[in-house]
Design a protein around this motif. Structure first.
Motif, mmCIF file in Angstrom:
data_model
loop_
_atom_site.group_PDB
_atom_site.id
_atom_site.type_symbol
_atom_site.label_atom_id
_atom_site.label_comp_id
_atom_site.label_asym_id
_atom_site.label_seq_id
_atom_site.Cartn_x
_atom_site.Cartn_y
_atom_site.Cartn_z
ATOM 1 N N THR A 2 0.846 -1.187 0.000
ATOM 2 C CA THR A 2 0.000 0.000 0.000
ATOM 3 C C THR A 2 0.888 1.245 0.000
ATOM 4 O O THR A 2 2.100 1.170 0.221
ATOM 5 C CB THR A 2 -0.910 0.014 1.238
ATOM 6 N N HIS A 51 2.170 -2.023 -6.646
ATOM 7 C CA HIS A 51 0.727 -2.064 -6.917
ATOM 8 C C HIS A 51 0.169 -3.340 -6.302
ATOM 9 O O HIS A 51 0.653 -4.441 -6.567
ATOM 10 C CB HIS A 51 0.470 -2.041 -8.426
ATOM 11 N N GLU A 53 -3.110 -5.998 -5.658
ATOM 12 C CA GLU A 53 -4.101 -6.540 -6.603
ATOM 13 C C GLU A 53 -5.437 -5.809 -6.531
ATOM 14 O O GLU A 53 -6.102 -5.622 -7.544
ATOM 15 C CB GLU A 53 -4.290 -8.036 -6.321
ATOM 16 N N ASP A 54 -5.820 -5.360 -5.355
ATOM 17 C CA ASP A 54 -7.131 -4.746 -5.204
ATOM 18 C C ASP A 54 -7.094 -3.218 -5.246
ATOM 19 O O ASP A 54 -8.122 -2.561 -5.074
ATOM 20 C CB ASP A 54 -7.772 -5.187 -3.878
ATOM 21 N N ALA A 55 -5.912 -2.621 -5.485
ATOM 22 C CA ALA A 55 -5.827 -1.156 -5.519
ATOM 23 C C ALA A 55 -6.193 -0.633 -6.904
ATOM 24 O O ALA A 55 -5.958 -1.306 -7.921
ATOM 25 C CB ALA A 55 -4.427 -0.699 -5.133
ATOM 26 N N ALA A 56 -6.756 0.567 -6.934
ATOM 27 C CA ALA A 56 -7.153 1.164 -8.209
ATOM 28 C C ALA A 56 -5.939 1.617 -9.008
ATOM 29 O O ALA A 56 -5.959 1.612 -10.243
ATOM 30 C CB ALA A 56 -8.085 2.348 -7.963
ATOM 31 N N ALA A 57 -4.878 2.041 -8.354
ATOM 32 C CA ALA A 57 -3.675 2.518 -9.030
ATOM 33 C C ALA A 57 -2.467 2.146 -8.193
ATOM 34 O O ALA A 57 -2.563 1.904 -6.983
ATOM 35 C CB ALA A 57 -3.727 4.029 -9.243
ATOM 36 N N THR A 59 1.605 2.927 -6.799
ATOM 37 C CA THR A 59 2.247 4.029 -6.078
ATOM 38 C C THR A 59 3.711 4.120 -6.503
ATOM 39 O O THR A 59 4.412 3.101 -6.571
ATOM 40 C CB THR A 59 2.182 3.814 -4.562
ATOM 41 N N ASP A 73 0.604 8.556 -7.819
ATOM 42 C CA ASP A 73 0.054 7.374 -8.479
ATOM 43 C C ASP A 73 0.872 7.066 -9.729
ATOM 44 O O ASP A 73 1.404 7.969 -10.398
ATOM 45 C CB ASP A 73 -1.406 7.607 -8.866
ATOM 46 N N ARG A 78 0.724 -5.946 -10.896
ATOM 47 C CA ARG A 78 0.794 -6.357 -9.514
ATOM 48 C C ARG A 78 2.212 -6.759 -9.145
ATOM 49 O O ARG A 78 2.878 -7.516 -9.849
ATOM 50 C CB ARG A 78 -0.154 -7.537 -9.270
#
Length: 605
Positions: A2, A51, A53-57, A59, A73, A78
């Motif tokens: 994250t 990144h 798997e469940d993130a929108a974008a 980092t 972003d 992944r």
């Protein structure tokens, strides 16, 4: 990761694996202080893109010289990618101590190779200046990964080591093993003159441990000659509390709590693999010869006490003097021998000391007076002197001449050196005007060939022999990096090499004095031992290293009988070399025992 974790990862100790003091005695990870990422970010420009798997974008975090420059972003599949650029850009004094580009590339290639071997389940790709040096897909086991990294030829010469499934043998301990040893070792024909081809791992960590190295060499005792080393790919697993990994800044050295037990396990595991392949004996005597022999003959000698006509003193004398080893399908034989004085003065009076056979029905002596002296002499059988049987007691300790032996000096050598013979078919015993000389035949010939190769190379007249069928050789990733630097020098000594696809090289010609069977070993040794620092040295030093390797492999070996003419020729050629008393690797060639020292040893002067 994250975004919060990505930013936090660059803080010192944030990724530490230590949560309590007890964790320090059971470290199972490569790092544990949580300082690596923070340290590299303080002296370079680092970019981390991650990144989940469940993130929108994804980092992106950018840090320069320990200062965070940007967090935003960024698109990314992944996983996590870390890029390090401009190492030591803000510390020019430290940057000055970096080696050449080729040297640093060599170290990086070795590092990635070690990680690839330790983790067969992970894919690795290494690209250097646009050229792919290493690419391996996920493998199902270590054998497949070794094939990917080193090639099929390397794998064909390996023997599997696995003490978890090996059956107990007479040479292995029956106690529970403290360590689990798995991997591969080379057959005796695949050997090196350095330990650079030994990859040793402890709990998944690559180490350069002297204890394990010595135990590995001990497993090849009496199989490989002194000064050469096997190829090895060994993984050793021990309980975490049994090993301390925090004894070296680079963590390449470890300390074992029970070092002797680990060494025994490694040695026996390697020995078991060699035994299974038929390279080592299936049994060996662990006891001292005298103890083992006494136990072998003790029962049979005791049984012979009830034989009539043989005094007890004769029985005990036979037990002390003779060591009998029972043969298959043959009854044990007990011996009693008369002394020379008793034999010469034998008369019809008194019981003689005879040799009798001990059987299920003891034989009694008939009327001794009817036996003639001649018959007695022919009836007595004397045992043969063998390695298992001694006809006479051991000699008392003798004075050693070690304190009188010294290395031969160049100025003390004369042309009047006369060979007398060989010791163990490995050393030439000779004499000159000053006393005795002991000449190591292998290193003597090595010195002769070294000077020959250097002379031919300097005159650009290297002699080659064309191979009937070119031999292909698969380079390791580190050897691939070294090959481009030394290929020209190898060809100046008589090699003709062709680079094929990938990491494969074809050997088309070899130096004239080098046996064709040794070509691969020489090439591998040169690429392994001419390490990064030496490749960065002068061309003259590089040529010396290649000539020394060629001379070592082409020279006559130990345990080789030589005719007197060959010994004479070798001594004459040795005296014509640039340094007849030392070999190219610095070992002595000649040891001297002067006549004056011999006289002192016998207290004559």
């Amino acid at each position: 990761m994250t975004r919060d974790d990505a930013v936090l990862a660059f803080e010192r100790h944030a990724t530490s694996k230590i949560s309590k003091a007890e964790d320090l005695s059971a470290i199972g990870t490569l790092g544990f202080r949580g300082e690596a990422l923070a340290s590299i970010a303080s002296v370079a420009r680092v970019e981390l893109v991650t990144h989940t798997e469940d993130a929108a974008a994804g980092t992106r975090v950018a840090i320069e010289g320990g200062r965070m420059r940007d967090v935003k972003d960024a698109p990314h599949p992944r996983g996590t990618t870390i890029a390090v650029r401009d190492l030591f850009f803000n510390t020019p004094a430290r940057r000055k101590f970096l080696r050449s580009e080729a040297t640093e590339t060599y170290h990086l290639t070795n590092l990635v190779t070690h990680y690839a071997l330790a983790h067969p389940e992970i894919a690795f790709t290494l690209t250097n200046n646009g050229r792919e040096t290493l690419r391996v897909a996920p493998a199902k086991d270590l054998r497949e990964r070794a094939y990917q990294v080193f090639g099929a030829q390397f794998l064909d010469s390996l023997l599997e080591v696995n003490n978890a499934v090996s059956e107990p043998t007479e040479t292995s301990f029956s106690l529970p093993q403290i360590a689990k040893v798995q991997g591969f070792v080379s057959a005796p024909r695949e050997r090196r003159t350095s330990r650079d081809a030994q990859f040793l791992f402890v709990n998944g960590r690559f180490v350069r441990d002297r204890l394990i190295g010595r135990a590995l060499s001990e497993g090849y005792r009496s199989i490989l000659p002194h000064g050469v080393y096997p190829v090895a790919l060994l993984f050793i697993e021990v309980p975490l509390e049994e090993v301390d990994v925090n004894v070296h800044p680079a963590k390449t050295e470890v300390r074992f709590r029970r070092a002797a037990a680990v060494a025994d396990t490694v040695r026996e595991s390697v020995r078991s693999a060699l035994t299974s392949a038929g390279y080592a004996a299936t049994t060996e005597i662990r006891e001292s010869p005298s103890t083992a022999i006494a136990e072998e003959v003790g029962e049979d000698v005791n049984e012979s006490h009830h034989v009539k006509g043989i005094p007890d003193r004769a029985i005990h004398s036979g037990r002390e003097i003779f060591a009998l080893k029972p043969q298959p399908q043959q009854e044990p034989i007990g011996f009693g021998v008369a002394t020379a004085t008793q034999l010469d003065s034998f008369t019809d009076e008194g019981p003689p000391i005879l040799v009798t056979r001990v059987s299920a029905s003891p034989t009694t002596l008939s009327d001794e007076s009817e036996i003639k002296s001649e018959e007695l002499r022919s009836a007595i059988q004397f045992p043969r002197e063998t390695g298992e049987a001694k006809a006479f007691p051991d000699l008392p300790p003798l004075d050693s001449a070690l304190r009188f032996v010294r290395e031969g000096a160049v100025e003390s050598l004369s042309s009047n050196i006369r060979p007398l013979g060989q010791l163990d078919e490995s050393f030439i015993i000779a004499t000159d005007d000053e006393g005795l000389l002991l000449i190591d035949q292998h290193v003597a010939h090595e010195r002769v060939l070294f000077d020959k190769y250097r002379t031919l190379e300097a005159s650009r007249r290297a002699e080659s022999q064309q191979m009937l069928i070119p031999e292909t050789f698969d380079l390791t990733p580190a050897q691939t990096t070294a090959f481009d630097a030394v290929a020209e020098e190898l060809e100046s000594y008589g090699f003709e090499l062709m680079r094929l696809s990938g990491r494969t090289v074809a050997i088309k010609s070899t130096p004239a004095d080098l046996p064709a069977s040794e070509a691969r070993n020489v090439l591998a040794e040169v690429l392994d031992t001419v390490d990064a620092e030496k490749r960065g040295a002068t061309r003259a030093n590089l040529r010396d290293e290649i000539a020394a390797s060629l001379a070592c492999h082409a020279a006559i070996k130990v345990n080789l009988p030589l005719a007197p003419e060959k010994m004479r020729w070798l001594i004459d050629r040795l005296l014509m070399t640039s340094s007849p008393t030392t070999c190219p690797h610095g070992r002595p060639v000649i040891l001297r025992l002067a006549t004056q020292d011999i006289l002192k040893g016998f207290h004559r002067i």
